[in-house]
Design a protein around this motif. Structure first.
Motif, mmCIF file in Angstrom:
data_model
loop_
_atom_site.group_PDB
_atom_site.id
_atom_site.type_symbol
_atom_site.label_atom_id
_atom_site.label_comp_id
_atom_site.label_asym_id
_atom_site.label_seq_id
_atom_site.Cartn_x
_atom_site.Cartn_y
_atom_site.Cartn_z
ATOM 1 N N SER A 177 18.148 3.529 -3.778
ATOM 2 C CA SER A 177 18.254 3.622 -5.308
ATOM 3 C C SER A 177 17.754 2.492 -5.718
ATOM 4 O O SER A 177 17.706 2.527 -7.152
ATOM 5 C CB SER A 177 19.689 4.117 -5.729
ATOM 6 N N SER A 178 17.521 1.470 -5.183
ATOM 7 C CA SER A 178 17.014 0.242 -5.629
ATOM 8 C C SER A 178 16.133 -0.673 -4.769
ATOM 9 O O SER A 178 16.284 -0.318 -3.584
ATOM 10 C CB SER A 178 18.021 -0.601 -6.261
ATOM 11 N N LEU A 179 15.159 -1.394 -5.298
ATOM 12 C CA LEU A 179 14.415 -2.306 -4.273
ATOM 13 C C LEU A 179 15.171 -3.187 -3.315
ATOM 14 O O LEU A 179 16.188 -3.847 -3.728
ATOM 15 C CB LEU A 179 13.613 -3.177 -4.946
ATOM 16 N N PRO A 180 15.125 -2.829 -1.965
ATOM 17 C CA PRO A 180 15.872 -3.551 -1.093
ATOM 18 C C PRO A 180 15.531 -5.132 -1.026
ATOM 19 O O PRO A 180 14.458 -5.329 -1.200
ATOM 20 C CB PRO A 180 15.521 -2.963 0.232
ATOM 21 N N THR A 240 2.707 -2.610 5.650
ATOM 22 C CA THR A 240 3.569 -2.800 4.576
ATOM 23 C C THR A 240 3.382 -1.834 3.629
ATOM 24 O O THR A 240 2.792 -0.757 3.435
ATOM 25 C CB THR A 240 2.636 -4.269 3.726
ATOM 26 N N LEU A 241 4.349 -2.078 2.560
ATOM 27 C CA LEU A 241 4.732 -1.012 1.617
ATOM 28 C C LEU A 241 3.465 -0.299 1.063
ATOM 29 O O LEU A 241 2.291 -1.086 0.567
ATOM 30 C CB LEU A 241 5.107 -1.782 0.352
ATOM 31 N N ASP A 242 3.462 1.079 1.304
ATOM 32 C CA ASP A 242 2.576 2.025 0.785
ATOM 33 C C ASP A 242 2.757 3.090 -0.057
ATOM 34 O O ASP A 242 3.086 4.143 0.143
ATOM 35 C CB ASP A 242 1.834 2.587 2.020
ATOM 36 N N VAL A 243 2.996 2.665 -1.354
ATOM 37 C CA VAL A 243 3.694 3.567 -2.430
ATOM 38 C C VAL A 243 2.551 3.996 -3.347
ATOM 39 O O VAL A 243 1.562 3.355 -3.491
ATOM 40 C CB VAL A 243 4.835 2.887 -3.070
ATOM 41 N N ILE A 274 -1.871 -1.144 -1.434
ATOM 42 C CA ILE A 274 -2.166 -2.445 -1.641
ATOM 43 C C ILE A 274 -2.484 -3.125 -2.775
ATOM 44 O O ILE A 274 -2.397 -4.252 -3.099
ATOM 45 C CB ILE A 274 -3.111 -2.971 -0.563
ATOM 46 N N ARG A 275 -3.161 -2.084 -3.822
ATOM 47 C CA ARG A 275 -3.427 -2.505 -4.994
ATOM 48 C C ARG A 275 -2.281 -2.863 -5.685
ATOM 49 O O ARG A 275 -2.249 -3.919 -6.692
ATOM 50 C CB ARG A 275 -4.153 -1.405 -5.778
ATOM 51 N N ILE A 276 -1.172 -2.248 -5.531
ATOM 52 C CA ILE A 276 0.149 -2.530 -6.141
ATOM 53 C C ILE A 276 0.729 -3.945 -5.562
ATOM 54 O O ILE A 276 1.031 -4.760 -6.513
ATOM 55 C CB ILE A 276 1.232 -1.367 -6.191
ATOM 56 N N THR A 277 0.696 -4.019 -4.577
ATOM 57 C CA THR A 277 1.463 -4.984 -3.838
ATOM 58 C C THR A 277 0.689 -6.200 -3.976
ATOM 59 O O THR A 277 1.393 -7.480 -4.204
ATOM 60 C CB THR A 277 1.612 -4.927 -2.466
ATOM 61 N N PRO A 310 2.875 -9.698 -6.086
ATOM 62 C CA PRO A 310 2.878 -10.148 -4.667
ATOM 63 C C PRO A 310 4.167 -10.606 -4.508
ATOM 64 O O PRO A 310 4.577 -10.734 -3.315
ATOM 65 C CB PRO A 310 1.887 -11.208 -4.790
ATOM 66 N N ALA A 311 4.958 -10.637 -5.319
ATOM 67 C CA ALA A 311 6.477 -11.151 -5.208
ATOM 68 C C ALA A 311 7.161 -9.925 -4.190
ATOM 69 O O ALA A 311 7.637 -10.323 -3.393
ATOM 70 C CB ALA A 311 7.289 -11.044 -6.346
ATOM 71 N N ILE A 312 6.674 -8.778 -4.205
ATOM 72 C CA ILE A 312 7.249 -7.699 -3.436
ATOM 73 C C ILE A 312 6.671 -7.917 -2.110
ATOM 74 O O ILE A 312 7.541 -7.679 -1.077
ATOM 75 C CB ILE A 312 6.971 -6.279 -4.205
ATOM 76 N N LEU A 313 5.456 -7.909 -2.115
ATOM 77 C CA LEU A 313 4.871 -8.126 -0.578
ATOM 78 C C LEU A 313 5.324 -9.453 0.056
ATOM 79 O O LEU A 313 5.624 -9.389 1.156
ATOM 80 C CB LEU A 313 3.329 -8.164 -0.901
#
Ligand code: PEP
Ligand code: MG
Length: 755
Positions: A483-486, A511-514, A538-541, A545-548
């Motif tokens: 329910s939140s970003l790990p 890596t994260l593919d949302v 990848i466009r989002i991350t 970049p902090a998330i990636l």
């Protein structure tokens, strides 16, 4: 309208007296609308009731012409009343006449009324009518007034349901004769075949005590019930501890909902307006169900099912009755019929008796389905009007292979499916026996077969299938189950567990593919016209970049002393790959400076899912990419400009076609020349005929969904690629839309075993 809580409570008290009093249902309804008009200080109060065929009929009114009662009818969606029913949402209009949906009904004598406020009457998640008030002046109805109307509407809904003003059969269309065999279609949420006896889940607890005078004691009852409920969930969780990882994560998330401040807060608020604790829980649940009908985001809808499961649980603790079918004597082979199901509700049942689940609603990512997968129970969802078509104790077959349900099947159909169940068990045993046999073709070519994973429980499939490793670990799935970003720590723990479960077999983390169809509940995003082509992956991350970086940091920490394999999704050109890889390098340096144990080896690759990258591949291969993995699901959707999730166009192109196979061959050739390993991890690798074509083209690494492992391995063991290769090459310049049937015939003629 009432000015405060006191007035609202007084009105509810009067309604309670009417409901408890004598008289026929119509009589009481007439008195109720008069009371509401008086209590709310409005010129008109009318109650419309839903009849068969989605028609709303004026059943009682104070203020409109009595001649219109049982005469005025409108369809759902027609006029303001119809709009309230269609959207299951309140509507307030100070100037009703200028509202675009307004439809004038002269027989009601409504000419003199300018403003209108209405709310839906909802029961069991269905709109059963509309309650509306009108005023002569252009009244600006306030939020507080809407709240009062909604509470009154809830009390009224109970009255209507209890009074049976409309015959039950009108509330749903009965399809077919209830004793004849019937075939129903739905969506497969978990495959498999189940034969058993229908059991209604019946989670609904009947709430009889709606209003309460003593708010404090109701709040205390709520607190006690919440405590008991949490305790029982905790003990259920403790029983499931032996099941590792994501599966228990799902239950932990469920447990977290029980602590949800917003949910408990809303219940508390309703108690303070004079509802009993159980009525307040039901009110919040009804509101939520009505909202659910409007929500298109599948993830959010799935989480709402969890809240519904909790509401039913809480109601049982409050009322002390209304146990579900799980607590009764069950037949040996149960096919569970429900509208929808929460994960804990499913676990209430003895899994050794459950043969299948049929839901009126339901979607693939819902938590109950994840649990059903872990327990290997077939699930069919989206079967309309299942309760009208299947009665308790009916014999039922769930065919999760074809998304269909057979109710009251003849002996021959039942027998055929029972044979099917047996054959499936035998086939499974046969594939299981293959697990230690390496996938080597008859002409000696070793094909590396890896599995795709995303949940911890998928990791068990490595040993189960004898796969060579995990070719695609979809990291977004754990992100979606939370329910939140790990945090970095919880990601480190998760990836560490994945690697530990993989033992000495390699795991390639994506890596994260949302974005697109994979939404995170805690990530607010503006809607886009073309989400598949929009701000995703990848466009989002790269934009965040902090998330990636956090994810890469966790991956580095988790793979200390082991190989780290990481790849990026949806890369469209060399620049994107470089930018993402630079973050890996940055984090490696940063972690080394912190003294983190470094990975033994780092391999950074890219997925190839966007056609433009094919034309940038020579440059990319020179740039030092360590491996390439073809995401054929997306690559095909973009190559053929054909939405992968749209069943209407699903048959319009075939990956087994000259353009698709030629494209794949080109990628393979370019990678081979550069000596860069290339694999394919889209769904096509999981199907034996497609996998045959891929092996014939020259692919030596495939990553597939675990259930495809047995059939694909069996196909490879029976294939001589030196025979198939020239044939597949000869198909590449053919004009065919699909070469599927030609290849199948060839395989049959050459003794290749296709499951
Ligand atoms: C693909 O697109 O082929 C792929 C493997 O990624 P996903 O299905 O997760 O988009
Ligand atoms: Mg993809």
């Amino acid at each position: 309208m009432p000015k405060g809580e006191k007035d609202a409570r007084r009105l509810l008290g009067r309604l309670r007296d009417v409901m408890a009093g004598g008289g026929g249902a119509q009589d009481r309804l007439n008195r109720v609308v008069t009371l509401i008009a008086q209590g709310l200080g409005t010129d008109v109060c009318s109650c419309y009731v839903m009849r068969a065929g989605e028609v709303l009929e004026l059943f009682a009114t104070e203020g409109l012409s009595q001649d219109a009662v049982h005469q005025t009818r409108m369809r759902v969606g027609e006029g303001l009343i119809g709009e309230i029913a269609a959207k299951a949402q309140p509507l307030m209009a100070a100037d009703a006449w200028s509202h675009p949906s307004f439809s004038y009904r002269p027989e009601t004598g409504e000419d003199v009324y300018r403003s209108l406020a209405g709310v839906p009457l909802i029961r069991g998640g269905k709109v059963i009518g509309v309650l509306a008030v009108q005023n002569k002046d252009n009244r600006d109805y306030q939020d507080f007034e809407q709240e009062v109307l909604e509470t009154v509407a809830m009390v009224l809904s109970e009255l209507l349901a209890g009074a049976k003003l409309v015959h039950e059969h009108e509330l749903g269309t009965v399809a077919g004769n209830a004793v004849l065999p019937l075939r129903l279609e739905g969506a497969t949420l978990n495959p498999g075949i189940g034969v058993g006896i229908a059991v209604y889940h019946q989670p609904e607890v009947h709430v009889t005590r709606l209003l309460a005078d003593d708010t404090d004691s109701e709040l205390a009852r709520l607190r006690d019930a919440l405590r008991e409920m949490r305790r029982s969930i905790d003990s259920m969780l403790a029983e499931q501890r032996h099941l590792a990882g994501e599966y228990t994560d799902v239950l932990e998330t469920f447990r977290m909902f029980a602590e949800d401040k917003g949910w408990v807060g809303r219940i508390t608020e309703h108690i303070k307006t004079g509802l009993s604790a159980e009525a307040a829980v039901r009110k919040v649940d009804d509101d939520m169900r009505a909202r659910m009908a409007q929500v298109s985001d599948p993830y959010l809808r799935e989480r709402l099912h969890d809240l519904e499961d909790l509401a039913n649980r809480l109601l049982r603790h409050l009322t002390g009755d209304g146990s579900t079918a799980a607590m009764s004597d069950l037949p040996d082979h149960v096919i569970l019929i429900c509208r929808s199901l929460g994960p804990a509700e499913l676990l209430d049942y003895d899994p050794s008796r459950l043969r299948g689940v049929i839901m009126e609603e339901g979607s693939p990512g819902m938590h109950a389905v994840i649990v059903a997968k872990a327990l290997d129970i077939p699930v069919i969802g989206q079967v309309p009007s299942i309760f009208q078509r299947v009665a308790p104790l009916d014999p039922v077959v769930v065919d999760g292979e074809h998304g269909q349900v057979f109710a009251r099947p003849g002996e021959d159909v039942r027998g055929a499916f029972l044979d099917g169940v047996k054959a499936r068990q035998q086939r499974r045993a046969f594939y299981h026996a293959l697990k230690d046999k390496p996938p080597i073709t008859r002409d000696g070519k070793r094909i590396k077969l890896m599995i795709n994973a995303g949940l911890m429980m998928d990791m068990g499939n490595l040993a189960e299938t004898g796969a060579d490793g995990v070719g695609l670990y979809r990291t977004e799935i754990p992100f979606m189950a939370r329910s939140s970003l790990p945090s970095v720590d919880s990601q480190t723990q998760l990836y560490g567990k994945v690697l530990e479960m993989a033992g000495d077999k390699p795991v390639t983390f994506r890596t994260l593919d949302v974005g697109g169809d994979k939404l995170l509940p805690y990530w607010q995003r503006a809607s886009e016209d073309n989400p598949a082509l929009g701000w995703r992956s990848i466009r989002i991350t790269l934009d965040r970049p902090a998330i990636l970086r956090a994810q890469i940091r966790a991956l580095i920490r988790a793979s200390g002393g082991r190989e780290l394999r990481v790849m990026f999704p949806m890369v469209a050109n060399v620049a994107e790959y470089r930018a993402a890889r630079a973050l890996v390098d940055l984090e490696l340096v940063r972690e080394a400076a912190r003294g983190t144990r470094p990975p033994e080896r780092v391999r950074v690759g890219t997925m190839l899912e966007v056609p433009s990258l094919v034309w940038h591949l020579p440059a990319l291969l020179k740039d030092g990419v360590d491996f390439v993995s073809i995401g054929s699901n997306d690559l095909m959707q973009f190559t053929f400009a054909s939405d992968r999730g749209n069943p209407r166009i699903a048959g319009r192109y075939d990956p087994l076609s000259p353009p698709a196979l030629s494209l794949l061959k080109r990628i393979l050739d370019l990678c081979n020349v550069a000596a860069v390993p290339v694999s394919l991890c889209g769904e096509m690798a999981s199907r034996p005929l497609e996998a045959l074509a891929l092996a014939a083209l020259g692919f030596r690494f495939l990553s597939l969904a675990a259930p495809g492992m047995g059939p694909v391995k069996q196909m490879l063991l029976s294939t001589d690629l030196s025979e198939v290769k020239p044939y597949v090459m000869s198909l590449l310049d053919q004009p065919d839309v699909s070469v599927r049937s030609k290849l199948r015939t060839f395989a049959k003629d050459h003794g290749i075993e296709l499951a």
